[in-house]
Enzyme design. Structure first.
Site, short mmCIF file in Angstrom:
data_model
loop_
_atom_site.label_atom_id
_atom_site.label_comp_id
_atom_site.label_asym_id
_atom_site.label_seq_id
_atom_site.Cartn_x
_atom_site.Cartn_y
_atom_site.Cartn_z
CE1 TYR A 56 42.57 40.04 42.99
CE2 TYR A 56 42.09 41.18 40.93
CZ TYR A 56 41.93 41.06 42.29
OH TYR A 56 41.13 41.96 42.97
CB SER A 76 38.11 42.14 40.93
OG SER A 76 38.84 42.98 40.08
#
Ligand SMILES: NC(=O)c1ccc[n+]([C@@H]2O[C@H](COP(=O)([O-])OP(=O)(O)OC[C@H]3O[C@@H](n4cnc5c(N)ncnc54)[C@H](OP(=O)(O)O)[C@@H]3O)[C@@H](O)[C@H]2O)c1
Length: 336
Positions: free
Chosen positions: A213, A185
């Site tokens: 994250y 990501s």
């Protein structure tokens, strides 16, 4: 500190670019088929998290293209239903599909080990491992896996896929060409490399799910890069490790992402770059010491400057082996 600041600034730029331009940058790809090569029928592929979102679309395209696909999922009932549905879709054309469901819960390292044992019993070479499964718990308190005591973002997005990759390496090395694809990501740009938060509680007010994250995605990129470099140094020329940002995709990842905004990609658009990284021969030309990072437009992308620092990547490699209880000479002493 300066490096971290540069990473932040680049992260903001990359996110803005994605929000404003991802539709435009991927527009040309719309008319091209998701999967280009025609050699897939000979390939064994594992896709983790194939019950939802990008993983589901990725697995579906590979299955429909004739690959032998294992859906590695924690919800085996849901995965079996999906596989049955695909099979019934093509039955009327007299086609059979090679798809199998195997259980793995990334929140348990023992479950990962069990999965690897069961895979080994199939005695098949593994051509493509797609580490897709991931979690993002925005606005939630920090949580640690019950079995292993690791913060859940780090466990699901980094430590468990790292273990899976290491345990499946002997199977991959049996194949003439093999590839590991990490569905990563652009959020890795906001990640930090401090390993303190992996398995020890930090003060609650300092914890942010979004930060955890990003950090888990960053350290996974760095781990993958170190893995590739270590293997190349051991004389392994077949190594192909690719991290890919699939775009900002409407999926079940976070509740707010379920409804598709006009600038977001849908799950099949999100799967496109993953499939490209998994199957395109062109990717090989862009590997640097066995590693590459790609963007949602199927082109090499810009990583955080932290991930360019080899010595930090090697530190992450060592930390990861330590938390997995593996010797730091794991690659040279194992059957690899
Ligand atoms: N959506 C985006 O905008 C975006 C952007 C960048 C990167 N990504 C990355 O893309 C990947 C796929 O995400 P998505 O958007 O498709 O999300 P999603 O729809 O929520 O799919 C996530 C998948 O991971 C599985 N999973 C979660 N925890 C697991 C565990 N403990 N063990 C095994 N499987 C587990 C889920 O299974 P269950 O159904 O059982 O929960 C599901 O199949 C993730 O790695 C994510 O970080 C997504």
């Amino acid at each position: 500190m300066e490096l971290q600041r540069r990473a932040w600034v680049r992260g903001i730029w990359e996110a803005l670019k994605e929000i404003l331009l991802q539709k435009l940058l991927t527009y040309k790809l719309r008319s091209s088929p998701l999967i280009l090569p025609n050699h897939l029928a000979t390939l064994n592929v594992i896709v983790t998290g194939a019950t939802s979102g990008i993983g589901l679309q990725t697995a579906r395209e590979l299955v429909m293209a004739g690959a032998n696909v294992v859906m590695a999922c924690r919800n085996v009932n849901a995965a079996n239903e999906i596989a049955q549905q695909w099979k019934s879709e093509v039955r009327q054309y007299g086609r059979t599909l090679n798809v199998k469901v195997m259980e793995v819960d990334l929140l348990s390292l023992n479950s990962v080990r069990q999965f690897a044992v069961e895979w080994d019993q199939l005695s098949m070479p593994l051509h493509i491992l797609i580490n897709n499964a991931g979690i993002l718990r925005m606005g939630e308190r920090q949580r640690f896996s019950e079995d292993d005591g690791i913060e859940e973002h780090f466990q699901v997005n980094h430590v468990a896929p790292a273990l899976l990759t290491l345990l499946l390496l002997p199977s991959m090395l049996k194949a003439t060409t093999w590839r590991v694809v990490s569905v990563n990501s652009l959020a890795h740009h906001w990640g930090q490399v401090d390993s303190k938060g992996w398995n020890s509680r930090i003060e609650e007010h300092k914890f942010s799910g979004t930060k955890a994250y990003g950090s888990s995605k960053l350290v996974h990129i760095m781990f993958l890069k170190a893995l590739a470099i270590n293997l190349v140094e051991l004389g392994c020329n077949s190594v192909q490790c690719i991290a890919v940002h699939p775009g900002i995709v409407a999926s079940n990842l976070v509740p707010g992402f379920k409804k598709k905004a006009f600038w977001m990609l849908d799950t099949s658009e999100g799967a496109r770059s993953v499939l490209y990284c998994a199957t395109s021969n062109d990717v090989v030309d862009n590997l640097d010491k066995g590693f590459a990072y790609y963007s949602s437009n199927c082109k090499p992308g810009k990583m955080s400057p932290l991930a360019d620092k080899l010595e930090i990547c090697l530190e992450i490699w060592e930390e990861t082996l330590k938390i997995l209880g593996l010797d730091d000479k794991y690659l040279s002493t194992s059957q690899i």
